[in-house]
Design an enzyme around this catalytic site. Structure first.
Site, PDB file in Angstrom:
ATOM      1  CE  LYS A 153       1.701  -0.070   0.090  1.00  0.00           C
ATOM      2  NZ  LYS A 153       0.802   1.091   0.092  1.00  0.00           N
ATOM      3  CD  GLN A 162      -0.472   2.994   3.071  1.00  0.00           C
ATOM      4  OE1 GLN A 162       0.386   2.913   2.203  1.00  0.00           O
ATOM      5  NE2 GLN A 162      -1.517   2.186   3.116  1.00  0.00           N
ATOM      6  CG  ASP A 180      -0.132   4.986  -4.163  1.00  0.00           C
ATOM      7  OD1 ASP A 180      -0.164   3.758  -4.317  1.00  0.00           O
ATOM      8  OD2 ASP A 180      -0.039   5.548  -3.063  1.00  0.00           O
TER       9      ASP A 180
HETATM   10  N1  GUN Z   1      -4.348   2.753   1.459  1.00  0.00           N
HETATM   11  C1  GUN Z   1      -4.944   1.600   1.037  1.00  0.00           C
HETATM   12  N2  GUN Z   1      -4.467   1.214  -0.159  1.00  0.00           N
HETATM   13  C2  GUN Z   1      -3.542   2.149  -0.523  1.00  0.00           C
HETATM   14  C3  GUN Z   1      -2.704   2.280  -1.652  1.00  0.00           C
HETATM   15  O1  GUN Z   1      -2.716   1.490  -2.609  1.00  0.00           O
HETATM   16  N3  GUN Z   1      -1.878   3.374  -1.642  1.00  0.00           N
HETATM   17  C4  GUN Z   1      -1.852   4.273  -0.611  1.00  0.00           C
HETATM   18  N4  GUN Z   1      -1.025   5.316  -0.713  1.00  0.00           N
HETATM   19  N5  GUN Z   1      -2.636   4.176   0.449  1.00  0.00           N
HETATM   20  C5  GUN Z   1      -3.463   3.100   0.504  1.00  0.00           C
END
Ligand code: GUN
Length: 307
Positions: A69, A112, A135
């Site tokens: 990311k 995350q 998110d």
């Molecule tokens: N863990 C797995 N997919 C995601 C996501 O799209 N965002 C976040 N913050 N954690 C994740």
């Protein structure tokens, strides 16, 4: 003999027609579009969009995702901040960091998931300022998504919608089966596919680990979206001829076929399912890169709200 040749021809014809939904290529296109917008933002005297990612603990997969990311931010000209916290971080310490980010000049940030077990995920998501929740996991944004109000769509379902849109997969009036009911994928995906939008307007069925007549339901699907976390669970006999199959799973498993000794697998048995369907997204190179592109799009929206 004549009959066999016809089948072979038909088989080859079907093979040729199969569409590979290339998430890597599509996400690169989206990143290029975002980079153009960033150039314009900066040229007009504004700050480049800024995304922060909070990673608590040392989970290998989460580290890989967060690094990807941050790297994607560089590619499109965003500013990025990686907040790395140890696995022993207390809930209070994390909430303090979130408060700091809410009051900082970052446009959007993510925490995350999953978090270490001693931290209450709901408390953490609730503490994120909904305006910066790129998110789309804050209950306010989940509610806005369900009501069809402007908000940040969660990255994975948003990425899948963009894949369906850019590959001209017709969804209106189609039968869509979503496999899995997670808060991150299955649940929002089923809501978004049933909305009165394009893509959307599908007749949606959600199946999960307690569903009894699974195959009976999945073989009805024109669009099958699979996020159940079980490697190669979906086999050809579970898929309707001519369906579109989107594979959300990602599993790194030992393999003798690669030099690293590991290989990535999805939730779908690609080789046999791809022979039967109209379109399919591969693993790797399908949904994964699209998730990152969606997050960048949401961050761009967050920055545009600030201007
Ligand atoms: N863990 C797995 N997919 C995601 C996501 O799209 N965002 C976040 N913050 N954690 C994740």
């Amino acid at each position: 003999m004549y009959y066999k040749v016809c089948i072979a021809l038909n088989y080859n014809f079907e093979l040729k027609k199969m569409v590979l939904i290339d998430g890597k290529e599509t996400s690169n296109q989206i990143k290029e579009e975002i980079a153009v917008e960033v150039t314009q933002i900066v040229a007009s005297g504004n700050k480049a969009p800024h995304l922060a990612a909070v990673l608590v603990g040392e989970d290998g997969a989460s580290q890989t995702y967060v690094n990807a990311k941050v790297k994607a931010c560089e590619k499109v000209g965003f500013e990025s901040t990686l907040v790395q916290m140890s696995s022993t971080t207390s809930e209070t310490e994390l909430l303090t960091k979130i408060d700091e980010l809410n009051n900082s000049d970052v446009d959007g940030y993510i925490v995350q998931l999953p978090l270490p077990k001693h931290i209450d995920e709901h408390k953490v998501l609730l503490a994120i300022d909904p305006i910066k929740d790129v998110d789309g996991f804050h209950p306010e944004n989940v509610g806005r998504m369900a009501l069809g109000l402007p908000t940040y769509l969660p990255a994975t379902p948003y990425g899948i919608l963009m894949m369906l849109e850019r590959y001209n997969i017709e969804t209106e009036g189609k039968s869509c089966v979503v496999m899995g009911r997670s808060h991150i994928v299955g649940s929002p995906m089923s809501i978004l596919m049933s909305r009165n939008t394009n893509p959307g307007n599908s007749t949606v069925t959600m199946v999960h680990s307690r569903t009894k007549n699974l195959k009976e339901i999945t073989t009805q699907a024109d669009i099958l979206i699979v996020g159940i976390g079980k490697p190669e669970f979906v086999t050809a006999d579970m898929v309707k001829e001519g369906a579109t199959v989107i594979d959300v799973g990602i599993h790194r498993l030992p393999s003798e076929l690669t030099r690293s000794g590991f290989k990535l697998f999805g939730d779908v048995k690609f080789d046999e399912v791809s022979e039967k369907c109209h379109a399919i997204s591969p693993v790797p190179g399908g949904v994964g890169p699209m998730t990152i592109a969606s997050l960048l799009k949401n961050t761009l929206i967050a920055a545009q709200r600030r201007e």
